[in-house]
Motif scaffolding. Structure first.
Motif, PDB file in Angstrom:
ATOM      1  N   GLN A 130       0.828  -1.207   0.000  1.00  0.00           N
ATOM      2  CA  GLN A 130       0.000   0.000   0.000  1.00  0.00           C
ATOM      3  C   GLN A 130       0.873   1.273   0.000  1.00  0.00           C
ATOM      4  O   GLN A 130       0.607   2.211  -0.743  1.00  0.00           O
ATOM      5  N   ARG A 131       1.943   1.254   0.805  1.00  0.00           N
ATOM      6  CA  ARG A 131       2.860   2.410   0.850  1.00  0.00           C
ATOM      7  C   ARG A 131       3.463   2.671  -0.520  1.00  0.00           C
ATOM      8  O   ARG A 131       3.516   3.803  -0.991  1.00  0.00           O
ATOM      9  N   ASP A 145       0.719   3.885  -3.091  1.00  0.00           N
ATOM     10  CA  ASP A 145       0.289   5.256  -2.838  1.00  0.00           C
ATOM     11  C   ASP A 145       1.379   6.255  -3.218  1.00  0.00           C
ATOM     12  O   ASP A 145       1.107   7.280  -3.836  1.00  0.00           O
ATOM     13  N   SER A 169      -9.834  -2.077   3.309  1.00  0.00           N
ATOM     14  CA  SER A 169      -9.399  -1.455   2.058  1.00  0.00           C
ATOM     15  C   SER A 169     -10.113  -2.053   0.848  1.00  0.00           C
ATOM     16  O   SER A 169     -10.181  -3.267   0.700  1.00  0.00           O
ATOM     17  N   ASN A 188      -8.986  -2.010  -2.011  1.00  0.00           N
ATOM     18  CA  ASN A 188      -7.984  -2.539  -2.951  1.00  0.00           C
ATOM     19  C   ASN A 188      -7.704  -4.022  -2.724  1.00  0.00           C
ATOM     20  O   ASN A 188      -6.975  -4.645  -3.493  1.00  0.00           O
TER      21      ASN A 188
END
Ligand code: UDP
Ligand code: MG
Length: 227
Positions: free
Chosen positions: A24-25, A28, A58, A60
Motif C-alpha cells: 500500500q505504501r 500510494d 481497504s 484494494n
C-alpha cells in the motif's frame, strides 16, 4: 487499473498485514491504481480471517479461498483469471520478495515493452539445500527452453503484460517454468530484473526436495511432449 498484485499463500497469517501495508505504501507513493488479490490455498491457520479483515479495511484488497491445498500453480491460475490490471505482478506472501521492486517492474513492462519480467534473486537468503537444486533446475531450464537470459525461472516475483497471464494455463507444479509457457504462447520479449531477496521472517518453506523432484519430472515431460 494499472496493477494487479497476485499473492498465492498457504499458512502465512503472520506476514499478511505487514506485506499489505508495505504494498500500500509503495502504490500510494507512486499513485498507482491497483488491486491486491490474495489467493488462500487451503490454509489451516488464520490466513483467511486476516484477509477478510484487510478486505474490510481497504477496497484494494480481494480474496479467493480454496477449500483445500491445491498448490501454488492453481492459486496463481485463479488469481490470473480475476486480475484486472494492465500489469500483473506475482509475489510470494512470506515477505521474502520486496514490494519496492514494483515500480521498476511496472516500468519495464509499460515503457521498455517487455511481455514478462522475471525477478532474479542474485543474492539469496535460503538454505544450501534449496540453492543448489535451484542452480541445477535453472541450468536445465535454460538449456531446454533456449531462454538464455534468465537465471531464476522459478522466482515468485514476476511482472506480466495482462495478455500473457490470460493466455497461459498453469497447473500441477508448472509455476516453475511460466517463462517457457509464455514463450510457447508467442510472447518473446522476456526479461529479467535483479531483485532484493530476504530471509523468511515468519513460518517456514513449503517447498522441500520432494516438490523439487516433481518439478524436474514435469519439466522433462513438457519437453518430451513438445517434440
Ligand atoms: N504456497 C501456496 N501453496 C502451496 C505452497 C506454497 O500458495 O501449496 C505459497 C506460499 O505461501 C508462498 C509462496 O507460495 O507465498 C512460495 O512458497 P514458499 O515461500 O514456501 O517457497 P520458497 O520461497 O521456500 O521457495
Ligand atoms: Mg518463500
Amino acid at each position: 487499473m494499472d496493477i494487479s498484485v497476485v499473492i498465492p499463500l498457504y499458512n502465512e497469517e503472520e506476514s499478511l498485514p505487514e506485506l499489505f501495508a508495505w504494498i500500500q505504501r509503495v502504490m500510494d507513493a507512486n499513485h498507482f491504481n491497483y488491486e491486491v488479490i490474495f489467493v488462500n490455498d487451503g490454509s489451516t491457520d488464520h490466513s483467511w480471517q486476516v484477509i477478510e479483515k484487510l478486505r474490510s479495511e481497504s477496497d484494494n484488497v480481494k480474496g479467493i479461498k480454496f477449500r483445500r491445498n491445491y498448490g501454488k500453480s492453481p492459486a496463481l491460475y485463479c488469481g490470473f483469471e480475476k486480475a484486472q490490471g494492465d500489469v500483473v505482478i506475482t509475489m510470494d506472501a512470506d515477505l521474502q520478495d520486496s514490494p519496492d521492486e514494483i515500480p521498476e517492474l511496472y516500468r519495464m513492462i509499460t515503457e521498455d515493452g517487455y511481455d514478462l519480467v522475471s525477478g532474479y534473486k542474485q543474492k539469496r537468503y535460503d538454505p544450501l539445500s534449496k540453492t543448489i537444486p535451484t542452480k541445477l533446475f535453472n541450468a536445465t531450464a535454460r538449456a531446454v527452453s533456449g531462454i538464455k537470459n534468465l537465471h531464476d525461472f522459478n522466482c515468485g516475483l514476476k511482472a506480466y503484460r495482462s495478455e500473457v497471464v490470460k493466455s497461459i494455463d498453469i497447473y500441477g507444479e508448472m509455476h516453475r517454468y511460466i517463462p517457457m509457457l509464455a514463450q510457447g504462447a508467442g510472447f518473446s520479449k522476456i526479461g529479467e530484473k535483479v531483485v532484493q531477496h530476504r530471509a523468511r521472517k515468519y513460518g517456514h518453506t513449503k517447498f522441500g526436495l520432494e516438490r523439487f523432484v516433481n518439478g524436474m519430472l514435469d519439466m522433462i515431460s513438457i519437453v518430451v511432449l513438445r517434440r
